[in-house]
Scaffold this active site. Structure first.
Site, PDB file in Angstrom:
ATOM      1  N   ASP A  41       0.842  -1.204   0.000  1.00 43.10           N
ATOM      2  CA  ASP A  41       0.000   0.000   0.000  1.00 43.10           C
ATOM      3  C   ASP A  41       0.880   1.257   0.000  1.00 43.10           C
ATOM      4  O   ASP A  41       0.600   2.237  -0.691  1.00 43.10           O
ATOM      5  CB  ASP A  41      -0.916  -0.014   1.231  1.00 43.10           C
ATOM      6  N   HIS A  51      -4.704  -3.396   6.290  1.00 44.45           N
ATOM      7  CA  HIS A  51      -4.499  -3.663   4.858  1.00 44.45           C
ATOM      8  C   HIS A  51      -5.843  -4.093   4.276  1.00 44.45           C
ATOM      9  O   HIS A  51      -6.135  -5.286   4.121  1.00 44.45           O
ATOM     10  CB  HIS A  51      -3.447  -4.754   4.630  1.00 44.45           C
TER      11      HIS A  51
HETATM   12  P1  NAD Z   1      -2.004 -18.471  -4.004  1.00 42.99           P
HETATM   13  O1  NAD Z   1      -3.368 -19.060  -3.820  1.00 42.99           O
HETATM   14  O2  NAD Z   1      -1.388 -18.408  -5.364  1.00 42.99           O
HETATM   15  O3  NAD Z   1      -0.986 -19.270  -3.089  1.00 42.99           O
HETATM   16  C1  NAD Z   1      -1.242 -19.578  -1.760  1.00 42.99           C
HETATM   17  C2  NAD Z   1      -0.443 -20.821  -1.422  1.00 42.99           C
HETATM   18  O4  NAD Z   1      -0.578 -21.038  -0.016  1.00 42.99           O
HETATM   19  C3  NAD Z   1      -0.937 -22.090  -2.121  1.00 42.99           C
HETATM   20  O5  NAD Z   1       0.163 -22.717  -2.776  1.00 42.99           O
HETATM   21  C4  NAD Z   1      -1.484 -22.942  -0.982  1.00 42.99           C
HETATM   22  O6  NAD Z   1      -1.290 -24.325  -1.195  1.00 42.99           O
HETATM   23  C5  NAD Z   1      -0.646 -22.430   0.190  1.00 42.99           C
HETATM   24  N1  NAD Z   1      -1.212 -22.675   1.507  1.00 42.99           N
HETATM   25  C6  NAD Z   1      -2.517 -22.649   1.890  1.00 42.99           C
HETATM   26  N2  NAD Z   1      -2.631 -22.975   3.182  1.00 42.99           N
HETATM   27  C7  NAD Z   1      -1.382 -23.190   3.649  1.00 42.99           C
HETATM   28  C8  NAD Z   1      -0.847 -23.580   4.894  1.00 42.99           C
HETATM   29  N3  NAD Z   1      -1.642 -23.826   5.943  1.00 42.99           N
HETATM   30  N4  NAD Z   1       0.483 -23.708   5.010  1.00 42.99           N
HETATM   31  C9  NAD Z   1       1.288 -23.490   3.972  1.00 42.99           C
HETATM   32  N5  NAD Z   1       0.846 -23.134   2.744  1.00 42.99           N
HETATM   33  C10 NAD Z   1      -0.476 -22.987   2.594  1.00 42.99           C
HETATM   34  O7  NAD Z   1      -2.065 -17.054  -3.309  1.00 42.99           O
HETATM   35  P2  NAD Z   1      -1.070 -15.815  -3.506  1.00 42.99           P
HETATM   36  O8  NAD Z   1      -1.497 -15.028  -4.673  1.00 42.99           O
HETATM   37  O9  NAD Z   1       0.335 -16.306  -3.426  1.00 42.99           O
HETATM   38  O10 NAD Z   1      -1.463 -14.936  -2.228  1.00 42.99           O
HETATM   39  C11 NAD Z   1      -1.213 -15.391  -0.931  1.00 42.99           C
HETATM   40  C12 NAD Z   1      -1.902 -14.493   0.083  1.00 42.99           C
HETATM   41  O11 NAD Z   1      -1.358 -13.181   0.054  1.00 42.99           O
HETATM   42  C13 NAD Z   1      -3.413 -14.308  -0.139  1.00 42.99           C
HETATM   43  O12 NAD Z   1      -4.043 -14.368   1.129  1.00 42.99           O
HETATM   44  C14 NAD Z   1      -3.511 -12.906  -0.693  1.00 42.99           C
HETATM   45  O13 NAD Z   1      -4.773 -12.338  -0.443  1.00 42.99           O
HETATM   46  C15 NAD Z   1      -2.419 -12.234   0.089  1.00 42.99           C
HETATM   47  N6  NAD Z   1      -1.942 -10.953  -0.417  1.00 42.99           N
HETATM   48  C16 NAD Z   1      -1.610  -9.999   0.508  1.00 42.99           C
HETATM   49  C17 NAD Z   1      -1.124  -8.757   0.097  1.00 42.99           C
HETATM   50  C18 NAD Z   1      -0.732  -7.700   1.098  1.00 42.99           C
HETATM   51  O14 NAD Z   1      -0.416  -6.584   0.655  1.00 42.99           O
HETATM   52  N7  NAD Z   1      -0.736  -7.918   2.400  1.00 42.99           N
HETATM   53  C19 NAD Z   1      -0.977  -8.512  -1.266  1.00 42.99           C
HETATM   54  C20 NAD Z   1      -1.306  -9.502  -2.186  1.00 42.99           C
HETATM   55  C21 NAD Z   1      -1.787 -10.723  -1.743  1.00 42.99           C
HETATM   56  C1  LMR Z   2      -3.694  -6.612  -2.628  1.00 38.97           C
HETATM   57  O1  LMR Z   2      -3.680  -5.593  -1.928  1.00 38.97           O
HETATM   58  O2  LMR Z   2      -3.251  -6.639  -3.796  1.00 38.97           O
HETATM   59  C2  LMR Z   2      -4.267  -7.887  -2.075  1.00 38.97           C
HETATM   60  O3  LMR Z   2      -4.328  -7.834  -0.669  1.00 38.97           O
HETATM   61  C3  LMR Z   2      -5.612  -8.131  -2.669  1.00 38.97           C
HETATM   62  C4  LMR Z   2      -6.178  -9.463  -2.266  1.00 38.97           C
HETATM   63  O4  LMR Z   2      -7.377  -9.480  -1.875  1.00 38.97           O
HETATM   64  O5  LMR Z   2      -5.469 -10.479  -2.317  1.00 38.97           O
END
Ligand code: NAD
Ligand code: LMR
Length: 329
Positions: A160, A188
């Site tokens: 962000d 967030h």
């Molecule tokens: P994704 O679905 O591509 O990958 C998630 C992975 O986590 C999968 O491979 C799954 O098997 C694994 N997983 C699920 N439960 C698990 C556990 N208990 N232990 C270990 N691994 C586990 O998702 P992504 O695109 O890589 O995103 C991951 C997370 O990050 C999501 O929750 C998304 O919303 C979040 N995210 C946060 C921000 C931020 O700014 N804070 C930004 C983008 C995404």
């Molecule tokens: C982001 O800010 O890109 C993510 O947290 C969005 C999402 O819901 O995974």
């Protein structure tokens, strides 16, 4: 002198953020170009095969700093001796899922992971939670790790922060590197508050340079706060490379320090500063030095900012109440 490798655990290693993250950790961007690392990839059983494929690719890069890769679905093994833990794997919200269901599903992940960190990680463990809802997942993990100092559990709002800098640069024609002291407050989520009132652009107050409260309220803040949803709409998948980049930035800054005169934004357990209830994991302006962070104190918070900080903090309080109700903290 040969340095002892730093153990870095990444959960959700087979996911899309994991794929964008691991190669940069192994090439020295997380901790420094002279710091060897050992990677632990923690996945659920269904993710292990894909994690093995990623590990093969990591091997094929012949990174000089990469001193080993372990893959496991056991959190006790995954966090054993961990110095840095990036908690990326989370349960995404699926159709028909209520917020309570999401918090409950993630509680089933972050509570045992917090306990495993408590029982197995190194004394200097630093935790960054990326998986959403990141602030409250961090709270769940932290509550399950009573022997680890609470301040070691942080949530990612650096994406962000970076988004806000980029939007402000585009509006003013400034270089991103000229923008300093921007702050993300709160959660967030879409309630987050990107604050430019203390930010500077080439040394000048950013709010004065912009001089357009309507743009601030109706354009800048919603664009930054809803950027995650806009990326999902455009890409058909949530942000991955930019999220991985922000995770790298977060830990790199925490370990290596903020530049003199500048600060960054991190989701951290509140000490009550700026009226944010103690213990909530909320985003603040922080400076970092020698692997520790401090909240920037003494900023004047105007009415415009106060209302928006309070709204985001209220959402965090509601999330805390919900996970308390579910017995997760
Ligand atoms: P994704 O679905 O591509 O990958 C998630 C992975 O986590 C999968 O491979 C799954 O098997 C694994 N997983 C699920 N439960 C698990 C556990 N208990 N232990 C270990 N691994 C586990 O998702 P992504 O695109 O890589 O995103 C991951 C997370 O990050 C999501 O929750 C998304 O919303 C979040 N995210 C946060 C921000 C931020 O700014 N804070 C930004 C983008 C995404
Ligand atoms: C982001 O800010 O890109 C993510 O947290 C969005 C999402 O819901 O995974």
């Amino acid at each position: 002198m040969t340095r002892t490798p730093v153990n870095v655990t990444v959960t959700g290693a087979a996911g899309q953020i994991g794929y964008a993250l691991l190669f940069r950790i192994a090439s020295g961007h997380l901790l420094g170009a002279d710091v060897p690392v050992k990677l632990r990839l923690l996945e659920i059983p269904q993710g292990l095969k894909a994690a093995e494929g990623t590990a093969m690719e990591l091997d094929d890069c012949a990174f000089p700093l990469l001193k080993g890769i372990d893959i496991t679905d056991d959190p006790n093994v995954g966090f054993d001796g961990a110095n840095v833990a990036l908690l990326v794997g989370a349960r995404p919200r699926t159709k028909g899922m209520e917020r309570g269901d999401l918090l409950s599903a993630n509680g089933g992940i972050f509570k045992p992971q917090g306990k495993a960190i408590n029982d197995n990680a190194a004394d200097d463990i630093k935790v960054l939670v990326v998986g959403n809802p990141a602030n409250t997942n961090a709270l769940i993990a932290q509550a399950a790790a009573p022997d680890v100092p609470a301040e070691r559990f942080t949530a990612m709002t650096r994406l962000d922060h970076n988004r806000a800098i980029s939007q402000l640069a585009a509006k003013t024609g400034a270089a991103v590197s000229d923008i300093q002291r921007l702050t993300i407050w709160g959660n967030h989520s879409a309630t987050q508050y990107p604050d430019i009132f203390h930010a500077t652009i080439a040394g000048k107050n950013a709010a004065e340079v912009v001089n357009d409260e309507k743009w601030l309220a109706d354009d800048f803040i919603p664009t930054v706060a809803k950027r995650g949803a806009a990326i999902i709409e455009a890409r058909g998948a949530s942000s991955a490379a930019s999220a991985a980049n922000a995770a790298i930035d977060h830990v790199h800054t925490w370990v290596n320090g903020t530049a003199e005169g500048n600060w960054t934004s991190m989701g951290i357990p509140s000490d009550g500063s700026y009226g944010v209830p103690e213990g909530l994991i909320s985003s603040f302006p922080v400076t970092t030095k020698d692997g520790r962070y401090e909240i920037v104190q003494g900023l004047d918070i105007n009415e415009f900012s106060r209302a928006r900080i309070d709204a985001s903090v209220q959402e965090l309080e509601e999330e805390r109440a919900a996970v308390r109700e579910l017995g997760l903290i």
